[in-house]
Write a protein that holds these residues in place. Structure first.
Motif, mmCIF file in Angstrom:
data_model
loop_
_atom_site.group_PDB
_atom_site.id
_atom_site.type_symbol
_atom_site.label_atom_id
_atom_site.label_comp_id
_atom_site.label_asym_id
_atom_site.label_seq_id
_atom_site.Cartn_x
_atom_site.Cartn_y
_atom_site.Cartn_z
ATOM 1 N N LEU A 121 -8.094 -0.695 -4.617
ATOM 2 C CA LEU A 121 -8.440 -0.562 -3.206
ATOM 3 C C LEU A 121 -9.152 0.775 -3.048
ATOM 4 O O LEU A 121 -8.567 1.837 -3.286
ATOM 5 C CB LEU A 121 -7.186 -0.630 -2.328
ATOM 6 C CG LEU A 121 -7.385 -0.465 -0.826
ATOM 7 C CD1 LEU A 121 -8.346 -1.508 -0.265
ATOM 8 C CD2 LEU A 121 -6.045 -0.528 -0.104
ATOM 9 N N ASP A 127 -10.990 3.536 -0.806
ATOM 10 C CA ASP A 127 -11.055 4.099 0.552
ATOM 11 C C ASP A 127 -10.395 3.220 1.607
ATOM 12 O O ASP A 127 -10.813 3.209 2.773
ATOM 13 C CB ASP A 127 -12.506 4.408 0.939
ATOM 14 C CG ASP A 127 -13.070 5.584 0.157
ATOM 15 O OD1 ASP A 127 -12.275 6.414 -0.333
ATOM 16 O OD2 ASP A 127 -14.306 5.682 0.043
ATOM 17 N N GLY A 128 -9.402 2.450 1.200
ATOM 18 C CA GLY A 128 -8.643 1.639 2.146
ATOM 19 C C GLY A 128 -9.381 0.449 2.710
ATOM 20 O O GLY A 128 -8.873 -0.243 3.590
ATOM 21 N N THR A 129 -10.588 0.175 2.210
ATOM 22 C CA THR A 129 -11.373 -0.912 2.798
ATOM 23 C C THR A 129 -11.891 -1.949 1.805
ATOM 24 O O THR A 129 -12.018 -3.119 2.147
ATOM 25 C CB THR A 129 -12.594 -0.359 3.566
ATOM 26 O OG1 THR A 129 -13.389 0.418 2.675
ATOM 27 C CG2 THR A 129 -12.157 0.511 4.738
ATOM 28 N N SER A 130 -12.215 -1.539 0.587
ATOM 29 C CA SER A 130 -12.845 -2.445 -0.381
ATOM 30 C C SER A 130 -11.921 -2.752 -1.549
ATOM 31 O O SER A 130 -11.506 -1.834 -2.263
ATOM 32 C CB SER A 130 -14.131 -1.826 -0.938
ATOM 33 O OG SER A 130 -15.038 -1.553 0.084
ATOM 34 N N TYR A 131 -11.636 -4.035 -1.746
ATOM 35 C CA TYR A 131 -10.860 -4.474 -2.905
ATOM 36 C C TYR A 131 -11.832 -4.835 -4.020
ATOM 37 O O TYR A 131 -12.771 -5.594 -3.798
ATOM 38 C CB TYR A 131 -10.018 -5.707 -2.563
ATOM 39 C CG TYR A 131 -8.834 -5.407 -1.688
ATOM 40 C CD1 TYR A 131 -7.624 -5.006 -2.234
ATOM 41 C CD2 TYR A 131 -8.927 -5.519 -0.309
ATOM 42 C CE1 TYR A 131 -6.529 -4.722 -1.436
ATOM 43 C CE2 TYR A 131 -7.833 -5.235 0.501
ATOM 44 C CZ TYR A 131 -6.639 -4.841 -0.074
ATOM 45 O OH TYR A 131 -5.565 -4.552 0.718
ATOM 46 N N THR A 142 0.824 -1.217 0.000
ATOM 47 C CA THR A 142 0.000 0.000 0.000
ATOM 48 C C THR A 142 0.855 1.263 0.000
ATOM 49 O O THR A 142 0.403 2.311 -0.448
ATOM 50 C CB THR A 142 -0.967 0.020 1.195
ATOM 51 O OG1 THR A 142 -0.225 -0.142 2.401
ATOM 52 C CG2 THR A 142 -2.017 -1.075 1.081
#
Length: 100
Positions: free
Chosen positions: A70, A72-76, A39
């Motif tokens: 990715l 918002d850092g949450t959903s792949y 990341t």
């Protein structure tokens, strides 16, 4: 989503432009085998006024790369216009594949 490939005549490189429509998102990055799924090395996509995130990565041609977005850092999420998909045991899901 869209992937645009532009092969350079002067180098063994392909400029790959990733586009992701994500009106509600604050940030979108591309993670993949080309940046070691790190990341910190992820390619940030720039949000345009029309709500599409866009960014370009120079990748060596005659290779294939696995990747995901990715959000918002949450959903792949995968790219529906990927050249193929590859199962990843570590993630327990498929990754998008781009073939150059």
């Amino acid at each position: 989503m869209a992937i645009k490939k532009q092969y350079l005549k002067s180098k063994p490189v392909c400029k790959v432009t990733f586009s992701v429509p994500a009106d509600e998102a604050k940030n979108v990055v591309v993670l993949g085998s080309f940046n070691e799924w790190n990341t910190q090395k992820a390619t940030k996509l720039k949000k345009l006024k029309n709500g599409i995130f866009k960014g370009t990565v120079d990748l060596e041609k005659d290779n294939s790369y696995e990747f995901k977005y990715l959000v918002d850092g949450t959903s792949y999420i995968n790219d529906e216009h990927a050249d193929a998909y590859a199962w990843n045991d570590f993630a327990g899901a498929e990754n998008s594949v781009i073939k150059l």
